[in-house]
Design a protein around this motif. Sequence first.
Motif, mmCIF file in Angstrom:
data_model
loop_
_atom_site.group_PDB
_atom_site.id
_atom_site.type_symbol
_atom_site.label_atom_id
_atom_site.label_comp_id
_atom_site.label_asym_id
_atom_site.label_seq_id
_atom_site.Cartn_x
_atom_site.Cartn_y
_atom_site.Cartn_z
ATOM 1 N N ASP A 33 -15.466 9.928 -32.004
ATOM 2 C CA ASP A 33 -15.316 8.970 -30.903
ATOM 3 C C ASP A 33 -15.864 9.542 -29.599
ATOM 4 O O ASP A 33 -16.526 8.837 -28.838
ATOM 5 C CB ASP A 33 -13.838 8.593 -30.703
ATOM 6 C CG ASP A 33 -13.296 7.700 -31.819
ATOM 7 O OD1 ASP A 33 -14.099 7.166 -32.612
ATOM 8 O OD2 ASP A 33 -12.056 7.551 -31.882
ATOM 9 N N GLN A 73 -19.593 9.379 -29.556
ATOM 10 C CA GLN A 73 -20.025 7.991 -29.346
ATOM 11 C C GLN A 73 -19.860 7.593 -27.878
ATOM 12 O O GLN A 73 -20.731 6.934 -27.305
ATOM 13 C CB GLN A 73 -19.246 7.028 -30.243
ATOM 14 C CG GLN A 73 -19.800 5.619 -30.224
ATOM 15 C CD GLN A 73 -21.231 5.555 -30.726
ATOM 16 O OE1 GLN A 73 -21.539 6.020 -31.822
ATOM 17 N NE2 GLN A 73 -22.130 4.997 -29.927
ATOM 18 N N LEU A 74 -18.749 7.990 -27.260
ATOM 19 C CA LEU A 74 -18.521 7.662 -25.850
ATOM 20 C C LEU A 74 -19.546 8.352 -24.951
ATOM 21 O O LEU A 74 -20.016 7.763 -23.970
ATOM 22 C CB LEU A 74 -17.098 8.034 -25.439
ATOM 23 C CG LEU A 74 -16.007 7.148 -26.044
ATOM 24 C CD1 LEU A 74 -14.633 7.778 -25.835
ATOM 25 C CD2 LEU A 74 -16.054 5.749 -25.452
ATOM 26 N N TYR A 75 -19.914 9.594 -25.286
ATOM 27 C CA TYR A 75 -20.996 10.269 -24.551
ATOM 28 C C TYR A 75 -22.294 9.477 -24.723
ATOM 29 O O TYR A 75 -22.993 9.192 -23.760
ATOM 30 C CB TYR A 75 -21.227 11.679 -25.098
ATOM 31 C CG TYR A 75 -20.443 12.796 -24.483
ATOM 32 C CD1 TYR A 75 -20.691 13.219 -23.173
ATOM 33 C CD2 TYR A 75 -19.492 13.492 -25.217
ATOM 34 C CE1 TYR A 75 -20.002 14.282 -22.623
ATOM 35 C CE2 TYR A 75 -18.797 14.564 -24.676
ATOM 36 C CZ TYR A 75 -19.066 14.954 -23.374
ATOM 37 O OH TYR A 75 -18.391 16.017 -22.830
ATOM 38 N N ASP A 126 -22.826 6.430 -25.471
ATOM 39 C CA ASP A 126 -22.791 5.124 -24.815
ATOM 40 C C ASP A 126 -22.763 5.241 -23.295
ATOM 41 O O ASP A 126 -22.839 4.226 -22.601
ATOM 42 C CB ASP A 126 -21.555 4.338 -25.265
ATOM 43 C CG ASP A 126 -21.640 3.902 -26.727
ATOM 44 O OD1 ASP A 126 -22.748 3.957 -27.314
ATOM 45 O OD2 ASP A 126 -20.590 3.511 -27.274
ATOM 46 N N VAL A 143 -20.186 6.154 -21.575
ATOM 47 C CA VAL A 143 -18.846 5.808 -21.090
ATOM 48 C C VAL A 143 -18.165 7.017 -20.459
ATOM 49 O O VAL A 143 -17.545 6.910 -19.412
ATOM 50 C CB VAL A 143 -17.975 5.225 -22.233
ATOM 51 C CG1 VAL A 143 -16.553 4.971 -21.763
ATOM 52 C CG2 VAL A 143 -18.604 3.952 -22.781
ATOM 53 N N THR A 170 -12.669 11.038 -18.268
ATOM 54 C CA THR A 170 -13.176 9.795 -17.695
ATOM 55 C C THR A 170 -13.574 10.027 -16.244
ATOM 56 O O THR A 170 -14.655 9.637 -15.817
ATOM 57 C CB THR A 170 -12.109 8.689 -17.793
ATOM 58 O OG1 THR A 170 -11.687 8.587 -19.163
ATOM 59 C CG2 THR A 170 -12.656 7.358 -17.325
#
Length: 169
Positions: free
Chosen positions: A93, A96-98, A100, A102, A136
């Motif tokens: 996850d 994937q967040l990197y 994207d 995010v 974040t």
Amino acid sequence: NAGAESIKDIDEKAGIVTGYFSIFGNKDSDNDVITKGAYKKTLSENYNRVKHLYQHDPFQPLSGVKNGALKVSEDTKGLYFESTISKTSWGRDAIQLYADGVVDEHSVGFQTVKSTDKGGYREITEIKLWEGSTVTWGANDLARSKSALDIEGVTKKMDSVIKSIRNGK
């Protein structure tokens, strides 16, 4: 200029992320300024215990120095890292967040060993480092993954978002 560097910041297939957990010489949102050399002692004494966590959560480790998946060092800019993210569910996850865009900020979990009050800020000259985290929002908005360092306006946009959150908008 980070864009001139040849190291990729995210290799999704290999699960490798590179960037900075901490940047030297700029005041963060906690009114701290970390100086070059602040990590020198801890990297020689506590290096094998340093972890890469997700959101400072000890229950979501992404990598660690002990098994060679995490490499951390001081350079002229800050506390640089290369992390091969564990293939756990939260590790996948995080990659994937990197990818994207995010998450692209980092933060350090540390204990202050030596510091000086400089009036409007605290200058930290020695740190006991426990971990670097993918977060974040980091206190030091310059501690980003390499691609985020190249995106103009990201810092201004995040400052605006943070101010809006603080003002309840």
